[in-house]
Each structure stands twice: as C-alpha cells, then as structure tokens.
Design an enzyme around this catalytic site. Sequence first.
Site, PDB file in Angstrom:
ATOM      1  N   GLU A 233      -4.429   7.219  18.509  1.00 50.06           N
ATOM      2  CA  GLU A 233      -5.097   6.012  17.991  1.00 50.06           C
ATOM      3  C   GLU A 233      -4.365   4.752  18.475  1.00 50.06           C
ATOM      4  O   GLU A 233      -3.171   4.608  18.282  1.00 50.06           O
ATOM      5  CB  GLU A 233      -5.110   6.064  16.461  1.00 50.06           C
ATOM      6  CG  GLU A 233      -5.766   4.861  15.823  1.00 50.06           C
ATOM      7  CD  GLU A 233      -5.902   5.014  14.307  1.00 50.06           C
ATOM      8  OE1 GLU A 233      -6.257   6.108  13.816  1.00 50.06           O
ATOM      9  OE2 GLU A 233      -5.637   4.022  13.611  1.00 50.06           O
TER      10      GLU A 233
ATOM     11  N   ARG B 230      -0.646   6.344  16.046  1.00 48.25           N
ATOM     12  CA  ARG B 230      -0.562   7.657  15.407  1.00 48.25           C
ATOM     13  C   ARG B 230      -1.438   8.657  16.145  1.00 48.25           C
ATOM     14  O   ARG B 230      -2.297   8.262  16.952  1.00 48.25           O
ATOM     15  CB  ARG B 230      -0.944   7.585  13.932  1.00 48.25           C
ATOM     16  CG  ARG B 230      -2.324   7.010  13.670  1.00 48.25           C
ATOM     17  CD  ARG B 230      -2.584   6.870  12.166  1.00 48.25           C
ATOM     18  NE  ARG B 230      -3.888   6.262  11.911  1.00 48.25           N
ATOM     19  CZ  ARG B 230      -4.403   6.036  10.724  1.00 48.25           C
ATOM     20  NH1 ARG B 230      -3.739   6.376   9.642  1.00 48.25           N
ATOM     21  NH2 ARG B 230      -5.588   5.481  10.578  1.00 48.25           N
TER      22      ARG B 230
ATOM     23  N   ARG C 289       9.737   6.234  -2.511  1.00 43.74           N
ATOM     24  CA  ARG C 289       9.965   7.156  -3.628  1.00 43.74           C
ATOM     25  C   ARG C 289      11.403   7.643  -3.657  1.00 43.74           C
ATOM     26  O   ARG C 289      11.957   7.986  -2.608  1.00 43.74           O
ATOM     27  CB  ARG C 289       9.046   8.379  -3.488  1.00 43.74           C
ATOM     28  CG  ARG C 289       7.593   8.018  -3.550  1.00 43.74           C
ATOM     29  CD  ARG C 289       6.817   9.046  -4.349  1.00 43.74           C
ATOM     30  NE  ARG C 289       5.404   8.701  -4.268  1.00 43.74           N
ATOM     31  CZ  ARG C 289       4.607   9.136  -3.305  1.00 43.74           C
ATOM     32  NH1 ARG C 289       5.053   9.967  -2.374  1.00 43.74           N
ATOM     33  NH2 ARG C 289       3.341   8.755  -3.283  1.00 43.74           N
TER      34      ARG C 289
ATOM     35  N   ARG D 245       0.827  -1.203   0.000  1.00 46.95           N
ATOM     36  CA  ARG D 245       0.000   0.000   0.000  1.00 46.95           C
ATOM     37  C   ARG D 245       0.867   1.261   0.000  1.00 46.95           C
ATOM     38  O   ARG D 245       0.416   2.317  -0.433  1.00 46.95           O
ATOM     39  CB  ARG D 245      -0.907   0.022   1.242  1.00 46.95           C
ATOM     40  CG  ARG D 245      -2.001  -1.023   1.242  1.00 46.95           C
ATOM     41  CD  ARG D 245      -2.706  -1.062   2.581  1.00 46.95           C
ATOM     42  NE  ARG D 245      -3.274   0.207   2.980  1.00 46.95           N
ATOM     43  CZ  ARG D 245      -4.475   0.656   2.609  1.00 46.95           C
ATOM     44  NH1 ARG D 245      -5.227  -0.078   1.819  1.00 46.95           N
ATOM     45  NH2 ARG D 245      -4.905   1.825   3.020  1.00 46.95           N
TER      46      ARG D 245
ATOM     47  N   TYR E  73      -9.272  -5.490   2.556  1.00 44.69           N
ATOM     48  CA  TYR E  73      -8.769  -4.203   3.030  1.00 44.69           C
ATOM     49  C   TYR E  73      -9.061  -3.163   1.934  1.00 44.69           C
ATOM     50  O   TYR E  73      -8.193  -2.792   1.167  1.00 44.69           O
ATOM     51  CB  TYR E  73      -7.268  -4.365   3.264  1.00 44.69           C
ATOM     52  CG  TYR E  73      -6.548  -3.270   4.000  1.00 44.69           C
ATOM     53  CD1 TYR E  73      -7.120  -2.032   4.266  1.00 44.69           C
ATOM     54  CD2 TYR E  73      -5.250  -3.481   4.435  1.00 44.69           C
ATOM     55  CE1 TYR E  73      -6.420  -1.054   4.939  1.00 44.69           C
ATOM     56  CE2 TYR E  73      -4.542  -2.519   5.107  1.00 44.69           C
ATOM     57  CZ  TYR E  73      -5.123  -1.305   5.354  1.00 44.69           C
ATOM     58  OH  TYR E  73      -4.414  -0.324   6.014  1.00 44.69           O
TER      59      TYR E  73
ATOM     60  N   ASP F  56     -10.209   0.516   0.412  1.00 38.86           N
ATOM     61  CA  ASP F  56     -10.294   1.955   0.682  1.00 38.86           C
ATOM     62  C   ASP F  56     -11.651   2.457   0.184  1.00 38.86           C
ATOM     63  O   ASP F  56     -12.373   1.739  -0.509  1.00 38.86           O
ATOM     64  CB  ASP F  56      -9.165   2.686  -0.052  1.00 38.86           C
ATOM     65  CG  ASP F  56      -7.808   2.386   0.582  1.00 38.86           C
ATOM     66  OD1 ASP F  56      -7.758   2.137   1.800  1.00 38.86           O
ATOM     67  OD2 ASP F  56      -6.804   2.392  -0.156  1.00 38.86           O
TER      68      ASP F  56
ATOM     69  N   ARG G 165      -9.056  -6.040  13.308  1.00 41.81           N
ATOM     70  CA  ARG G 165      -8.539  -5.095  14.301  1.00 41.81           C
ATOM     71  C   ARG G 165      -9.551  -3.972  14.476  1.00 41.81           C
ATOM     72  O   ARG G 165     -10.252  -3.578  13.538  1.00 41.81           O
ATOM     73  CB  ARG G 165      -7.208  -4.479  13.836  1.00 41.81           C
ATOM     74  CG  ARG G 165      -6.135  -5.489  13.667  1.00 41.81           C
ATOM     75  CD  ARG G 165      -5.726  -6.150  14.947  1.00 41.81           C
ATOM     76  NE  ARG G 165      -4.865  -5.301  15.766  1.00 41.81           N
ATOM     77  CZ  ARG G 165      -4.425  -5.644  16.965  1.00 41.81           C
ATOM     78  NH1 ARG G 165      -4.801  -6.797  17.517  1.00 41.81           N
ATOM     79  NH2 ARG G 165      -3.619  -4.840  17.634  1.00 41.81           N
TER      80      ARG G 165
HETATM   81  N1  UDP Z   1       2.848   1.199   8.140  1.00 41.41           N
HETATM   82  C1  UDP Z   1       3.973   1.218   8.943  1.00 41.41           C
HETATM   83  N2  UDP Z   1       4.443   2.434   9.359  1.00 41.41           N
HETATM   84  C2  UDP Z   1       3.840   3.593   9.055  1.00 41.41           C
HETATM   85  C3  UDP Z   1       2.703   3.572   8.238  1.00 41.41           C
HETATM   86  C4  UDP Z   1       2.220   2.352   7.809  1.00 41.41           C
HETATM   87  O1  UDP Z   1       4.526   0.186   9.269  1.00 41.41           O
HETATM   88  O2  UDP Z   1       4.334   4.658   9.496  1.00 41.41           O
HETATM   89  C5  UDP Z   1       2.350  -0.127   7.694  1.00 41.41           C
HETATM   90  C6  UDP Z   1       1.325  -0.691   8.679  1.00 41.41           C
HETATM   91  O3  UDP Z   1       1.453  -2.094   8.701  1.00 41.41           O
HETATM   92  C7  UDP Z   1       0.018  -0.276   8.056  1.00 41.41           C
HETATM   93  C8  UDP Z   1       0.332  -0.452   6.573  1.00 41.41           C
HETATM   94  O4  UDP Z   1       1.686  -0.024   6.453  1.00 41.41           O
HETATM   95  O5  UDP Z   1      -1.043  -1.070   8.487  1.00 41.41           O
HETATM   96  C9  UDP Z   1      -0.571   0.326   5.648  1.00 41.41           C
HETATM   97  O6  UDP Z   1      -0.532   1.687   6.009  1.00 41.41           O
HETATM   98  P1  UDP Z   1      -1.696   2.708   5.632  1.00 41.41           P
HETATM   99  O7  UDP Z   1      -1.224   4.054   5.983  1.00 41.41           O
HETATM  100  O8  UDP Z   1      -2.113   2.422   4.247  1.00 41.41           O
HETATM  101  O9  UDP Z   1      -2.824   2.256   6.672  1.00 41.41           O
HETATM  102  P2  UDP Z   1      -4.294   2.859   6.937  1.00 41.41           P
HETATM  103  O10 UDP Z   1      -4.275   4.313   6.637  1.00 41.41           O
HETATM  104  O11 UDP Z   1      -5.224   2.050   6.074  1.00 41.41           O
HETATM  105  O12 UDP Z   1      -4.467   2.565   8.390  1.00 41.41           O
END
Ligand code: UDP
Length: 370
Positions: free
Chosen positions: A301, A280, A178, A174, A349, A351, A250
């Site tokens: 969160e 976060r 870059r 996901r 999963y 979006d 979860r």
């Molecule tokens: N992830 C991580 N560190 C970060 C952000 C994301 O390890 O700082 C991993 C984590 O396993 C997460 C996945 O990447 O569940 C997908 O992140 P995304 O931001 O897409 O999650 P969402 O916004 O759907 O919670």
Amino acid sequence: MTKHYLIVGAGFSGAVLARELAERTGKHVTVIDERAHLAGNCHTRRDSVSGVMLHQYGPHIFHTNSGRVWEYANRHAKFYPFVNRVKAVTKRGVFTLPVNLLTINQFFNKTFRPDEAREFLTTLGDASISEPQNFEEQALKFIGRELYETFFHGYTKKQWGCEPRELPASVLKRLPVRFSYDDNYYADRHQGIPEEGYTAIVEKILAHPNISVRLHTAFAHEMIGHYAHTFYSGTIDGFFNHQLGRLGYRTMIFERVDADGDYQGNAVLNYPDTAVPYTRIHEHKHFAPWEEHAKTVAFREYSKETADGDAPFYPKNLPADRQRYQEYLQLAAHRKDVTFIGRLGTYRYLDMDTTIAAALTLADEYCRRR
Ligand code: UDP
C-alpha cells in the site's frame, strides 16, 4: 410512489440512512453511486485467481464499542471473531504493535513489568510538552523520540505526505500505548470480520421495497430538484465545484503480489521506515482464517495526494483544510435541500462503526424533525 429522497453514494453512510428512511418514513429512496459496485471504500469481492475475499480499498476490520452498532451490523451479517495483530518491520527487527509491553521490552532489551515500563516511558517522554498541539508533540510527550522515530515518524510522513507536526494529535490518539502484553490493535469491545464481506452487508441493508439503487450513475446538480431532500456522501468541496479551493485528501495505490501458500504470515505488516516506499502490506486471506486457500494475494500500500480522478480515502485535516472546511460549511448552511453525510461529506476520519452510528443518529434526528 413518488420519488422522495436522493442519496448520493452507496457506502455505509448512504446505505444505512437509506434503509432507516425507507423503513421509518415509508417514502421512496433512490441511492446512486458512480462506481460499478456497492459499499464504497469498504467494498469486498472474491478474487477470481485465489478465491480469497479481497478488501479492494484496503483492510477493513469491524470494531466498535457501541452495542447499537454491533447489533445493527450483526443483523445484516454473520461475523467471525477477528483480532488484528499488526507487526512493524523496522531496521532493528520486527516488533508487535500497537506499542505494548512486548514492544517496549524487546525494543529496549528489558524485562519490565507494567508499572516499570510506565515509569520508564515517563523518563523518555518530553515533560516540557503540557498540552500536545499536534501529532508529533503527542508522540514525544508520551513515548519519547526513539520510539516515535522508529514507529511513527516515517510511517506518518509516508501516509500523510507531510510532517507529523502538521497533523492533529487526534490522528495518533487512534492508537493506544499499552503497558500489558495485549497486542489487539483495537481496544473496542466488539471486533470481527463478516463471513461474506462488507459488500454483502450493504446489499442486505439496501434490500428493501422502498429503495432503488442505481450504480454507474454520477451525481448531477439537476437531480436535486426532483427530490424532497438529498443526502450527499461525496466530498463537500466537490459538491461545490471546489469554489473555495480543494480540501486535502490522501488516496491509496495498491500493488498486487500473487503467491502460493502464505506470503507474510500475518494480515498486516507495517513498514515505518522511510527507506521503504510503501506504508504496509496486507495479505487478505489472513482476514478470513476460517477459509482455506492454496493461493494467496497481498497488496503493498502506497499513499499519495489525491489528484483529479483519484478516489479520496483520508481527509487530511491540516489547519488550512479545517479553515476551508468551515467556509464550506457556511455554504452548506444555505442549502436546506441537501445534507452532507459520511467521511467525505463531513470531512472527518470516520471508521465504519462511527459512520453507521452517525447515519443512525441522523435518521433519528431527521425523523423526529419531520
Ligand atoms: N501510525 C504510525 N505507524 C504505524 C501505524 C500507524 O505512525 O505503524 C500512525 C499514522 O499516522 C496513521 C495513524 O497512526 O495514519 C492512525 O493509524 P491507523 O492504523 O488507525 O490508520 P488506518 O488503519 O485508519 O489507516
């Protein structure tokens, strides 16, 4: 008009499908939801203390590559451009995400140009992994151990409650890596936040003479017999009373912080360190930079396993879950009167944009078959 379709769940899946069926078939659609509000986990509401638009179940930024979905969303709301620029707070300082040229240069104290950074990461990656089988292998192959441990291992353990090697590689895919200074969290062509939030969009989608909506209404199996067809967007294992065991999901807990002015200077700060219990912090006024508010609200969160009574958010998709889901699909195949839809009904999963796209496609197929 006789009742025709029952749709369980007033999130994006249910709402989009309801509207398409109402318009294209001319039949009556009943939408029920056990919650007191529309829009499922995308629900937004204005906070009575600060006036800020809150994303009640966590941040939702609309992003898509699909012209059809973007056009659909814009038909129901005015979107303001919004670019999600997430930062990670680590023991070594604050870094920009997703991992980009600035992250790499600051983390390793370098001044690489794109090709040099790419070359450098190749030397860090684990070349012995040819086909990554899981989240951890995917990370080790492409970014190496140090970046993985700083940014992904702890966050993922907290988010999913298991070792990243138990998760599919698709979860990490996901996020892009870059080799430019582009720190837009998403790589999609279209991105924005709706001026009046997501609940207003769902309200508009459902505003059709052939649709009736009943909130505070829990699904009961007896309802199915009263309709020609039911579309169910709750959990598929819940529908079958968990008879083959529970699928893993979860759920999130949000701890509210009220403050004056600006709490953290950004919409989302990630905390990948395991010493910090939350994943976060999101400060919601930053999702609507066109608004002005003297007060602010942020949420820490936390993630945990879903127990009875908790709202499921993320399908875990561990190997045992995938196996069990296949078994539930076999049960579902015998139910010609029910179609399972959405993130929970199809255990994916998804979006918001893929949810809308899936509902539009299902409506296309369903209307073609009738
Ligand atoms: N992830 C991580 N560190 C970060 C952000 C994301 O390890 O700082 C991993 C984590 O396993 C997460 C996945 O990447 O569940 C997908 O992140 P995304 O931001 O897409 O999650 P969402 O916004 O759907 O919670």
